[in-house]
Write a protein that holds these residues in place. Sequence first.
Motif, PDB file in Angstrom:
ATOM      1  N   LEU A  17       0.829  -1.209   0.000  1.00  0.00           N
ATOM      2  CA  LEU A  17       0.000   0.000   0.000  1.00  0.00           C
ATOM      3  C   LEU A  17       0.863   1.259   0.000  1.00  0.00           C
ATOM      4  CD1 LEU A  17      -2.785  -1.027   2.535  1.00  0.00           C
ATOM      5  CD2 LEU A  17      -3.061  -0.636   0.074  1.00  0.00           C
ATOM      6  N   ALA A  18       1.949   1.248   0.763  1.00  0.00           N
ATOM      7  CA  ALA A  18       2.858   2.395   0.809  1.00  0.00           C
ATOM      8  C   ALA A  18       3.520   2.612  -0.546  1.00  0.00           C
ATOM      9  CB  ALA A  18       3.904   2.196   1.904  1.00  0.00           C
ATOM     10  N   ARG A  19       3.959   1.533  -1.174  1.00  0.00           N
ATOM     11  CA  ARG A  19       4.567   1.626  -2.513  1.00  0.00           C
ATOM     12  C   ARG A  19       3.568   2.194  -3.513  1.00  0.00           C
ATOM     13  NH1 ARG A  19       6.403  -3.523  -4.965  1.00  0.00           N
ATOM     14  NH2 ARG A  19       7.436  -2.140  -6.435  1.00  0.00           N
ATOM     15  N   SER A  20       2.335   1.727  -3.438  1.00  0.00           N
ATOM     16  CA  SER A  20       1.292   2.189  -4.362  1.00  0.00           C
ATOM     17  C   SER A  20       0.991   3.671  -4.178  1.00  0.00           C
ATOM     18  CB  SER A  20       0.011   1.375  -4.164  1.00  0.00           C
ATOM     19  OG  SER A  20       0.225   0.034  -4.494  1.00  0.00           O
ATOM     20  N   ALA A  21       0.914   4.126  -2.939  1.00  0.00           N
ATOM     21  CA  ALA A  21       0.640   5.543  -2.678  1.00  0.00           C
ATOM     22  C   ALA A  21       1.750   6.409  -3.256  1.00  0.00           C
ATOM     23  CB  ALA A  21       0.501   5.788  -1.172  1.00  0.00           C
ATOM     24  N   ARG A  22       2.980   5.979  -3.072  1.00  0.00           N
ATOM     25  CA  ARG A  22       4.135   6.732  -3.601  1.00  0.00           C
ATOM     26  C   ARG A  22       4.132   6.739  -5.121  1.00  0.00           C
ATOM     27  NH1 ARG A  22      10.025   5.277  -4.431  1.00  0.00           N
ATOM     28  NH2 ARG A  22      11.187   7.166  -3.943  1.00  0.00           N
ATOM     29  N   ALA A  23       3.916   5.585  -5.728  1.00  0.00           N
ATOM     30  CA  ALA A  23       3.937   5.469  -7.191  1.00  0.00           C
ATOM     31  C   ALA A  23       2.784   6.239  -7.830  1.00  0.00           C
ATOM     32  CB  ALA A  23       3.887   4.007  -7.601  1.00  0.00           C
ATOM     33  N   ARG A  24       1.621   6.172  -7.221  1.00  0.00           N
ATOM     34  CA  ARG A  24       0.427   6.816  -7.763  1.00  0.00           C
ATOM     35  C   ARG A  24       0.594   8.324  -7.877  1.00  0.00           C
ATOM     36  NH1 ARG A  24      -2.756   4.600  -4.486  1.00  0.00           N
ATOM     37  NH2 ARG A  24      -2.762   6.185  -2.889  1.00  0.00           N
ATOM     38  N   THR A  25       1.285   8.917  -6.926  1.00  0.00           N
ATOM     39  CA  THR A  25       1.406  10.377  -6.876  1.00  0.00           C
ATOM     40  C   THR A  25       2.770  10.894  -7.302  1.00  0.00           C
ATOM     41  OG1 THR A  25       2.117  10.340  -4.578  1.00  0.00           O
ATOM     42  CG2 THR A  25      -0.269  10.488  -4.984  1.00  0.00           C
ATOM     43  N   GLY A  26       3.753  10.015  -7.374  1.00  0.00           N
ATOM     44  CA  GLY A  26       5.112  10.457  -7.671  1.00  0.00           C
ATOM     45  C   GLY A  26       5.733  11.216  -6.512  1.00  0.00           C
ATOM     46  N   ALA A  27       5.210  11.009  -5.318  1.00  0.00           N
ATOM     47  CA  ALA A  27       5.690  11.703  -4.122  1.00  0.00           C
ATOM     48  C   ALA A  27       7.036  11.152  -3.665  1.00  0.00           C
ATOM     49  CB  ALA A  27       4.674  11.570  -2.988  1.00  0.00           C
ATOM     50  N   ALA A  28       7.689  11.906  -2.798  1.00  0.00           N
ATOM     51  CA  ALA A  28       8.977  11.485  -2.251  1.00  0.00           C
ATOM     52  C   ALA A  28       8.851  10.218  -1.402  1.00  0.00           C
ATOM     53  CB  ALA A  28       9.587  12.607  -1.416  1.00  0.00           C
ATOM     54  N   GLU A  29       7.737  10.089  -0.697  1.00  0.00           N
ATOM     55  CA  GLU A  29       7.513   8.939   0.175  1.00  0.00           C
ATOM     56  C   GLU A  29       6.065   8.472   0.079  1.00  0.00           C
ATOM     57  OE1 GLU A  29      10.585   9.735   3.873  1.00  0.00           O
ATOM     58  OE2 GLU A  29       8.471  10.200   4.162  1.00  0.00           O
ATOM     59  N   GLY A  30       5.871   7.214   0.372  1.00  0.00           N
ATOM     60  CA  GLY A  30       4.546   6.637   0.547  1.00  0.00           C
ATOM     61  C   GLY A  30       4.547   5.909   1.872  1.00  0.00           C
ATOM     62  N   ALA A  31       3.398   5.855   2.528  1.00  0.00           N
ATOM     63  CA  ALA A  31       3.323   5.175   3.819  1.00  0.00           C
ATOM     64  C   ALA A  31       1.956   4.538   3.983  1.00  0.00           C
ATOM     65  CB  ALA A  31       3.578   6.155   4.963  1.00  0.00           C
ATOM     66  N   ALA A  32       1.907   3.563   4.869  1.00  0.00           N
ATOM     67  CA  ALA A  32       0.644   2.925   5.236  1.00  0.00           C
ATOM     68  C   ALA A  32       0.751   2.481   6.688  1.00  0.00           C
ATOM     69  CB  ALA A  32       0.344   1.743   4.328  1.00  0.00           C
ATOM     70  N   VAL A  33      -0.381   2.483   7.348  1.00  0.00           N
ATOM     71  CA  VAL A  33      -0.447   2.013   8.734  1.00  0.00           C
ATOM     72  C   VAL A  33      -1.599   1.021   8.860  1.00  0.00           C
ATOM     73  CG1 VAL A  33       0.554   4.129   9.698  1.00  0.00           C
ATOM     74  CG2 VAL A  33      -1.934   3.929   9.517  1.00  0.00           C
ATOM     75  N   ARG A  34      -1.481   0.138   9.848  1.00  0.00           N
ATOM     76  CA  ARG A  34      -2.548  -0.807  10.183  1.00  0.00           C
ATOM     77  C   ARG A  34      -2.945  -0.539  11.627  1.00  0.00           C
ATOM     78  NH1 ARG A  34       0.035  -5.082   9.254  1.00  0.00           N
ATOM     79  NH2 ARG A  34       0.608  -5.637  11.374  1.00  0.00           N
TER      80      ARG A  34
END
Length: 114
Positions: A17-34
Amino acid sequence: MAEQRELDPEDAKIVTLARSARARTGAAEGAAVRDTDGRTYSACTVALPSLRLTALQAAVAAAVASGAEGLEAAAVVTSAGAVDADSLAAVRDLTREATVLRADATGAVLEVLG
């Protein structure tokens, strides 16, 4: 080169999920929490003129805004050599012992903070 560790399927999910968030937006970082109920929240770096959040801060904020009272684990995908102190503090504000995974863009976990 980072040592690969076998991830629990639920931890692998938040890294994805963190990888997807980063890739989707081209942002510097992606993160996810449970959270402690098993719900997941993902986010990316927010860099607006009036608001700046690390990806992990944004994911924690999303969890809190949805009523999460604690976290089991968090993952951040970053090219940085360490998890930012403010990011880690946001996780620790909810749960001192939550596992925090730092991964690279390929999803390889480089660091586990417990």
